[in-house]
Write an enzyme that holds these catalytic residues in place. Structure first.
Site, PDB file in Angstrom:
ATOM      1  N   CYS A 204       0.844  -1.190   0.000  1.00  0.00           N
ATOM      2  CA  CYS A 204       0.000   0.000   0.000  1.00  0.00           C
ATOM      3  C   CYS A 204       0.890   1.255   0.000  1.00  0.00           C
ATOM      4  O   CYS A 204       1.600   1.499  -0.954  1.00  0.00           O
ATOM      5  CB  CYS A 204      -0.963  -0.037   1.189  1.00  0.00           C
ATOM      6  SG  CYS A 204      -2.179   1.278   1.225  1.00  0.00           S
TER       7      CYS A 204
ATOM      8  N   ASP B  74      -9.227  -3.182  -7.173  1.00  0.00           N
ATOM      9  CA  ASP B  74      -8.749  -2.183  -6.214  1.00  0.00           C
ATOM     10  C   ASP B  74      -9.430  -0.856  -6.524  1.00  0.00           C
ATOM     11  O   ASP B  74      -9.137  -0.222  -7.537  1.00  0.00           O
ATOM     12  CB  ASP B  74      -7.228  -2.048  -6.333  1.00  0.00           C
ATOM     13  CG  ASP B  74      -6.609  -1.202  -5.230  1.00  0.00           C
ATOM     14  OD1 ASP B  74      -7.305  -0.302  -4.726  1.00  0.00           O
ATOM     15  OD2 ASP B  74      -5.446  -1.436  -4.900  1.00  0.00           O
TER      16      ASP B  74
ATOM     17  N   HIS C 215      -7.905  -4.206  -3.095  1.00  0.00           N
ATOM     18  CA  HIS C 215      -6.733  -3.631  -2.448  1.00  0.00           C
ATOM     19  C   HIS C 215      -6.394  -4.458  -1.205  1.00  0.00           C
ATOM     20  O   HIS C 215      -7.262  -5.051  -0.580  1.00  0.00           O
ATOM     21  CB  HIS C 215      -7.027  -2.183  -2.046  1.00  0.00           C
ATOM     22  CG  HIS C 215      -5.825  -1.435  -1.563  1.00  0.00           C
ATOM     23  ND1 HIS C 215      -4.818  -1.023  -2.413  1.00  0.00           N
ATOM     24  CD2 HIS C 215      -5.464  -1.026  -0.321  1.00  0.00           C
ATOM     25  CE1 HIS C 215      -3.889  -0.391  -1.719  1.00  0.00           C
ATOM     26  NE2 HIS C 215      -4.253  -0.387  -0.451  1.00  0.00           N
TER      27      HIS C 215
END
Length: 280
Positions: free
Chosen positions: A163, A220, A249
């Protein structure tokens, strides 16, 4: 004002960093914990908190490495926005079981202890104040510590991040040509250019010489696929991107509802293959 902000105002920056410790559990902001949490033991490892000298102070980090041997390949493990909590610590232990010296430095400590916060809304304003230049400098210092203090091999350096850390993985690979290879998990590729974030991965893609593998989810909602395709088009043939069509995600985060076991396991295999074929 969030509690962490009030606490930083009550103590000096130096005092806060000197007393900062790593999280002992998972990030409060993303409870509940998934039933599929992976737990890697420390048998045969040296694992735990260390302090990394940076500039004129120290930051905490979590280090894991084999208990026997020396000259270990170094893997920098870059946190999500939730800090160096138990999941990130476990990832370092997974690398250590494979024979690496893995280190996850706490890169937000100057701005606040995000692991104790209970909502993403509290965390984002803190993370938004973290300068890229500070992060890159701290990672340089972490590599130096790994070589001098923890039997690391400077000529075998890799990086992976998740991330927020996925974005940093791309940027550090561009910053430090000594990196042998990187693996960026669903890191943001575009964004506003500001004083603290002057570049983004798409800006450095065409000049990147370090081979980086990008692992992204087709579902995502925070990273549009068109930006992934823009990145892929700019990369040279040393780097590549894999998109898992049905993954959201944070599909590697086994402690979160976003976890997708099939894609996470495949991504981990792809990571190991990537590092091995690039000399790690």
């Amino acid at each position: 004002m969030p509690e962490i902000t009030r606490r930083i105002h009550r103590v000096s920056r130096r005092e806060f960093i000197a007393t900062a410790t790593l999280a002992t559990g998972f990030a409060l902001a993303v409870q509940p914990i998934s039933a599929k949490v992976i737990k890697t033991n420390t048998k045969g490892l040296i694992a735990g908190a260390v302090k990394i000298p940076v500039a004129d102070e120290e930051i905490p980090a979590y280090r894991a490495q084999p208990s026997k041997g020396a000259n270990f390949p170094i893997i920098l493990v870059i946190q999500e926005i939730f800090g160096v909590h138990e999941h990130i610590q476990d990832v370092t232990r997974r690398f250590a079981k494979l024979g690496y010296l893995a280190i996850a430095p706490e890169l937000f400590v100057r701005q606040g202890d995000v692991s104790k916060l209970t909502s993403i809304e509290e965390i984002r304003p803190i993370v938004a104040t973290v300068p890229d230049a500070q992060v890159l400098s701290d990672l340089d210092a972490t590599v130096n510590w790994a070589v001098k203090s923890s039997k690391g091999n400077a000529s075998k350096l890799g990086i992976t991040g998740f991330c927020w850390g996925g974005r940093i993985t791309w940027l550090y690979a561009a910053h430090n040509p000594r990196v042998k290879a990187g693996v960026a998990w669903y890191g943001r590729l575009v964004g506003d250019k500001t004083e603290i974030t002057p570049q983004h991965p798409l800006d450095i893609a065409s000049t990147l010489t370090v081979p980086v593998l990008g692992l992204y989810g087709g579902k995502d909602t925070g990273i549009p696929l068109n930006t992934v395709e823009q990145m892929r088009a700019k990369l040279n043939n040393k780097s590549k991107i894999i998109v898992y069509p049905d993954a959201p995600h944070a599909f590697f985060a086994d402690y979160r509802p976003s976890y997708r076991e099939k894609e996470a396991k495949n991504g981990w295999r792809q990571l190991q293959k990537w590092f091995k074929q690039n000399g790690l």
